[in-house]
Scaffold this active site. Structure first.
Site, PDB file in Angstrom:
ATOM      1  N   HIS A  11     101.978  13.582  10.922  1.00 51.25           N
ATOM      2  CA  HIS A  11     101.303  12.858   9.856  1.00 51.25           C
ATOM      3  C   HIS A  11     100.852  11.479  10.350  1.00 51.25           C
ATOM      4  O   HIS A  11     101.610  10.511  10.281  1.00 51.25           O
ATOM      5  CB  HIS A  11     102.238  12.711   8.658  1.00 51.25           C
ATOM      6  CG  HIS A  11     102.729  14.023   8.125  1.00 51.25           C
ATOM      7  ND1 HIS A  11     103.760  14.723   8.713  1.00 51.25           N
ATOM      8  CD2 HIS A  11     102.330  14.767   7.064  1.00 51.25           C
ATOM      9  CE1 HIS A  11     103.972  15.851   8.039  1.00 51.25           C
ATOM     10  NE2 HIS A  11     103.127  15.898   7.041  1.00 51.25           N
ATOM     11  N   HIS A 244      96.334  12.794   6.237  1.00 47.42           N
ATOM     12  CA  HIS A 244      97.752  12.843   5.867  1.00 47.42           C
ATOM     13  C   HIS A 244      98.574  13.656   6.855  1.00 47.42           C
ATOM     14  O   HIS A 244      99.576  13.166   7.372  1.00 47.42           O
ATOM     15  CB  HIS A 244      97.912  13.439   4.460  1.00 47.42           C
ATOM     16  CG  HIS A 244      99.333  13.780   4.114  1.00 47.42           C
ATOM     17  ND1 HIS A 244     100.202  12.865   3.582  1.00 47.42           N
ATOM     18  CD2 HIS A 244     100.041  14.936   4.267  1.00 47.42           C
ATOM     19  CE1 HIS A 244     101.391  13.438   3.420  1.00 47.42           C
ATOM     20  NE2 HIS A 244     101.308  14.682   3.814  1.00 47.42           N
ATOM     21  N   GLU A 392     121.934  13.773 -12.958  1.00 52.01           N
ATOM     22  CA  GLU A 392     122.740  14.405 -11.919  1.00 52.01           C
ATOM     23  C   GLU A 392     122.102  14.247 -10.542  1.00 52.01           C
ATOM     24  O   GLU A 392     122.798  14.009  -9.547  1.00 52.01           O
ATOM     25  CB  GLU A 392     122.922  15.898 -12.223  1.00 52.01           C
ATOM     26  CG  GLU A 392     123.611  16.191 -13.563  1.00 52.01           C
ATOM     27  CD  GLU A 392     122.653  16.169 -14.749  1.00 52.01           C
ATOM     28  OE1 GLU A 392     121.420  16.039 -14.532  1.00 52.01           O
ATOM     29  OE2 GLU A 392     123.122  16.281 -15.896  1.00 52.01           O
ATOM     30  N   HIS A 454     125.381  27.264 -19.650  1.00 46.56           N
ATOM     31  CA  HIS A 454     126.340  26.341 -19.051  1.00 46.56           C
ATOM     32  C   HIS A 454     127.394  27.040 -18.188  1.00 46.56           C
ATOM     33  O   HIS A 454     128.244  26.372 -17.615  1.00 46.56           O
ATOM     34  CB  HIS A 454     127.048  25.528 -20.155  1.00 46.56           C
ATOM     35  CG  HIS A 454     126.188  24.438 -20.727  1.00 46.56           C
ATOM     36  ND1 HIS A 454     124.957  24.691 -21.274  1.00 46.56           N
ATOM     37  CD2 HIS A 454     126.367  23.092 -20.806  1.00 46.56           C
ATOM     38  CE1 HIS A 454     124.429  23.535 -21.684  1.00 46.56           C
ATOM     39  NE2 HIS A 454     125.254  22.566 -21.411  1.00 46.56           N
TER      40      HIS A 454
END
Lengths: 646, 646
Positions: A11, A244, A392, A454
């Site tokens: 890159h 890029h 999380e 869950h």
């Protein structure tokens, strides 16, 4: 340009676009010593846009780190220290492994939090032992990723003013112009999060300098949008998506050098560039020596605190802390392993000042807070309890950053199901071998009523699939102590899987073998069938053993809290636990059976799940889904028949 | 209150806090027909804060859906249609499975995008066939999660003005007050993303109504902060964290009813409440009948377009499209399977107007765009190419929402490594059995120079661990066509794993068995050893077979593009492919070996990886990590020896 060209991959665009701003940062601000890349009080520099690795390697090379031009020439080749993306532990000066977007910036926020925490713990008047900044280069992609929004919200909440992010605002992504998919007002979003923001021409060194100066004195974290041109200087590729991720081509490199007024061979840098960068390094060397003198003086005046400081930097867990829990759990009483984990933390955390951690808004469920904890935050950086909010992913990534920073050891809790939200960061902990401790409670259908959304089913297998990660699923409170002790001693990351539901406490002497990952928990003479369980299901295996006793079938129960630890044991130990001659085998785990056939073989039977769970009281769910002692007994008979008919 | 109390688990606080606002929404705005919960042009209502399921069940019950008070009484019990979190497919009126925070809101954005797309495709003057709104109730936790920031950025970019989110701004999370971890200016953040925002007293019905009215006429998506009291009405639990996830207790319920002026038995609702809600339902019934009349009239005037509309709603994939690719790939030529996938899309997408999808900013790498595609967006809702930006998680969750909406079939691409970012949404696709097609390219160390951060090692195993998900890893261009055909035909989700590197094209007649998940690709008489490969490694197995031929060892090569599909085949078919009698077996996959021992047995050898990758040209990485034809040959000999000595 040259390195990407030779590698024929990589890159070039971002390194060319951000070189101006990076050089300002490295020569006018960043405090670093190339001879001591691990100097504790160095400024941290994180290239969150890891695909621009050649920018970092160029800076390290030019500044005098142990990264030769030969290594630059071997960019992206086998065995080089210049891989496609920066790798922690491989290349001096690389603070964290980056490439998966968003992670580096979130890591950096963890580093900046660790710095403030340690400063609060150890700094004294005239002794700013911990006193560095954290700088980041981030891309559009980093700021599109959700994990950075999570982490950046916390960075502002905690007023991490020593964190400064240079945002490579080049308007280009792989697909084309960023406004194909990204039209929000990024700086306003960061202001809403509580950040100081600024916008400058990234190719104007004095403007970049002034913006960093202003950021340094702001008590908020800072985001400086550097308007840049991707592939800057390339007459035909500048501002294009192709710059890029594709080499420019020899012709375009020649044109670029010509446009820049450089008469340079490939891989040639003018001596005055080295001189310029070495000057910054020399400033850093002096800063490092001054700091070491300061630490010595601190040691003279405050020997005890100095010893604590050195111990924190050493990072070793305490010895003998488990003794505090001897007899804490009465054999036969019922204790959820998440509760036992809470007891462990109440014993371990006071004994280990490095230990810092919290929960992603599940504190009362995860049992991650101790009775002496106070919350970490802008008004109490010395606090060792971290409220991550419902974030999380950021929690995991920030814990990695804290552990990379050093001086602290970070743990964090959530439900096992939400390990899914954290996987990119768990993987990086494993790849970097960083000792993050993931505390996952509610580890099976045993969580009951919250139901299939869950109840983890595939998560144990999915975590065990990650190389370098040690998964620990204790069968009772006493195994929980051992598993925590293992986790604390590891050089790499650990994932603890803990029950919501209560489990009978086993005799502490019977479970001592848990330290070896798998062991014979309960045996019968001439056992004909081996029942292997983990966690809560070990108790089903024990119950099945009693039933089999009644049927005259002697069996052996093996508790296997950690497959990874067991796999590391010597062959003869493993053979003793699972003798080749006993081919009738049953595994029992309230989860997918993937991975167990390696232990039970073709005549074995795996008791487990091939479907999602159910919302109901947990005993009903176990019964309904057939994870029962009866099922283990039936499987044992079936396996015995299969092995006899072989 | 009563249901949570009887279940002795659940979340009373949110339903009590948001009941006022929800009733305004359901009675004054939401267009629904309890007798036809799947009516296509209904408004979509998503309870993103799925833990407040009892709010949704209460509304469904009171409004007259097929959800009886007996089911309310069986909240969170085995076999009820009132599980702990709302489950799509189980309970009428539940639009998506929620609970894992952030997912519902991101799903809803996918639904709102699907609505605009279908409106652009099918609506004609005087015929607004597709003309509904999408409403969401979201919590603090939803807005903390990164996935919602990703998705909400796109919602504004696409000007999804028919999306209205009621934000339950109650200031409380599980850990305590939200300001423990959440002090950002949420509304300003949403303004920065491009949203219309408002703030009202969530307990003032007229204020909520006025805010929704204003949102309806704004061309931007709307976020309405409803300031509410968690556990509203409970004298002692209101505004406490304990109201979030614990039953109030019988005494507190009595006190609450008293404070509210209700003289009601448990599970008793006054008749006038039913009357009030039924009135709203009757309005919806009329709207549904009007719409059906409109569609009939449309059919009379525009029979062809009407047929297209009905076909879109039917959702069936086209027949015979693969014929367009007959002979497209020359046997022996080299084609990366990601390129073959691009060819597939160029054949399939024109034949299947429902198919809509894109990439998380990796379009040129994922080959997800076809030559006729135009970008979906505010100026072109009819476009069928979606630029998701660097937002893998939102992409996955929004694709689920699109597929839940119906009328479209969504696919999306990224690198296999980044499936980690999407796992919570992939899991929900599997749990809901929604047919999202995940296109994962760069599926192994074969991606080469980008190195270990980008080389998936554990991802195939981790995806296979998810129940209901079909993982497809074709060995060449022709298997790729078959795997896409399988994916398109599935009722549930599929993950395609495709190579970056070119692979030899196999004879199309030889690979026809790929449709069965695993098949004999190349056989020898009296084969003594079976070599099982997937994807690119099938070619290593074929090369090994040739070497073994030279050694006089007859072998069989089994290509196994999908373990899940193979597992579904009849026993006798599976036995024919993998005859019990041949116990010398080798598996080869450039990934962790977890899961393969089930197929190769105790005398089998799994050629795979137990570590992370390397940055280098891919041939070097394969060689260095020992994933070679030689390694397969060696493993074959080893397995033969082991099986003979048994």
């Amino acid at each position: 340009m040259d390195a990407v060209q030779r590698a024929d991959s990589g890159h070039p665009g971002m390194p060319m676009g951000m070189a101006d701003a990076a050089v300002v940062l490295w020569t006018r601000f960043l405090r670093f010593d190339p001879d001591h890349p691990d100097w504790f009080n160095r400024d941290r520099f994180v290239l969150s846009a890891g695909h621009g690795s050649m920018l970092l390697y160029s800076l390290l090379h030019l500044a005098g780190y142990d990264l030769s031009m030969d290594e630059i020439k071997r960019f992206r080749q086998l065995g080089s220290i210049t891989p496609g993306h920066p790798e922690f532990g491989l290349t001096p000066g690389v603070e964290t492994t980056t490439g998966p977007l968003g992670q580096g910036l979130a890591n950096a926020i963890g580093m900046a939090a660790a710095e403030r925490h340690l400063a609060a713990r150890f700094n004294r008047p005239d002794f700013n032992l911990v006193d560095h900044r954290t700088f980041v280069i981030a891309s559009d992609g980093d700021l599109m990723e959700g994990v950075t929004n999570e982490a950046c919200s916390l960075a502002a909440h905690w007023k991490l003013g020593r964190l400064i992010v240079l945002y490579d605002d080049n308007g280009i992504t792989i697909d084309g112009k960023t406004d194909l998919a990204f039209s929000e007002d990024v700086l306003l979003r960061y202001q809403a999060l509580g950040w100081h923001t600024d916008r400058v021409d990234g190719h104007d060194p004095d403007a970049v300098e002034a913006a960093i100066e202003a950021a340094l004195v702001d008590e908020r974290p800072s985001l400086i949008s550097c308007r840049t041109h991707i592939g800057y200087g390339s007459p035909n590729k500048q501002d294009t998506a192709s710059a890029h991720g594709s080499p420019l081509g020899d012709d375009e490199i020649a044109l670029t050098k010509e446009a820049m007024g450089w008469a340079l061979e490939p891989f040639e840098a003018p001596p005055d560039v080295y001189d310029f960068m070495h000057q910054a390094a020399d400033n850093g060397r002096k800063a490092r020596r001054d700091w070491e003198a300061l630490v010595r003086k601190f040691g003279d005046l405050h020997p005890d605190e100095h010893a604590s400081f050195e111990a924190s930097l050493g990072g070793k867990p305490p010895q003998g802390w488990t003794a505090k829990l001897d007899g804490a759990f009465e054999t036969g009483s019922k204790v959820a392993t998440r509760k036992a984990s809470g007891s462990v933390l109440n014993a371990l955390k006071p004994a280990w000042p490095n230990l810092i951690g919290g929960s992603a808004d599940l504190t009362p469920s995860n049992n991650t807070e101790t009775k002496d904890d106070s919350d970490f935050g802008a008004s109490n950086y010395a606090g060792r309890y971290i409220r991550f909010g419902v974030r999380e992913h950021a929690m995991a990534s920030m814990m990695n950053g804290m552990n990379l920073h050093g001086g602290v050891r970070a743990y964090g809790g959530t439900f096992l199901i939400f390990s899914d939200y954290m996987r990119p960061a768990i993987r990086l902990a494993a790849l970097m071998n960083v000792p993050t401790i993931f505390v996952f409670t509610h580890d099976s259908i045993g969580l009951g009523e919250d139901g299939p959304t869950h109840q983890p089913i595939e998560h144990l297998a999915a975590l065990r699939a990650i190389p370098n990660l040690t998964v620990l699923r204790p069968a009772d409170a006493n195994e929980t102590v051992i598993c925590w002790d293992l986790a604390a001693s590891l050089k790499g990351p650990a994932a603890l899987a803990l029950t919501r539901q209560s489990l009978p406490v086993l005799d502490s002497s019977a479970v001592a073998g848990a330290r070896r990952g798998g062991y014979v928990l309960s045996d019968r003479d001439d056992a004909e069938v081996i029942l292997i369980g983990t966690g809560s299901e070990v108790h089903l295996a024990l119950a099945a053993q009693r039933v089999l006793d009644g049927e005259g079938i002697p069996s052996r129960v093996v508790s296997m809290p950690s497959i990874e630890v067991f796999d590391e044991q010597p062959t003869d130990y493993r053979e003793r636990v699972l003798p080749r001659a006993v081919t009738a085998r049953v595994s029992v785990e309230a989860a997918v059976t993937q991975g167990w056939h390696r232990f039970i073989g073709p005549t074995g039977v795996a008791v487990g799940l091939a479907r999602f769970g159910e919302s109901a009281p947990y005993q009903d769910v176990y019964e309904h889904l057939g994870i029962t002692a009866d099922a283990v007994v039936k499987a044992a008979r079936q396996s015995l028949n299969a092995s006899r008919s072989q």
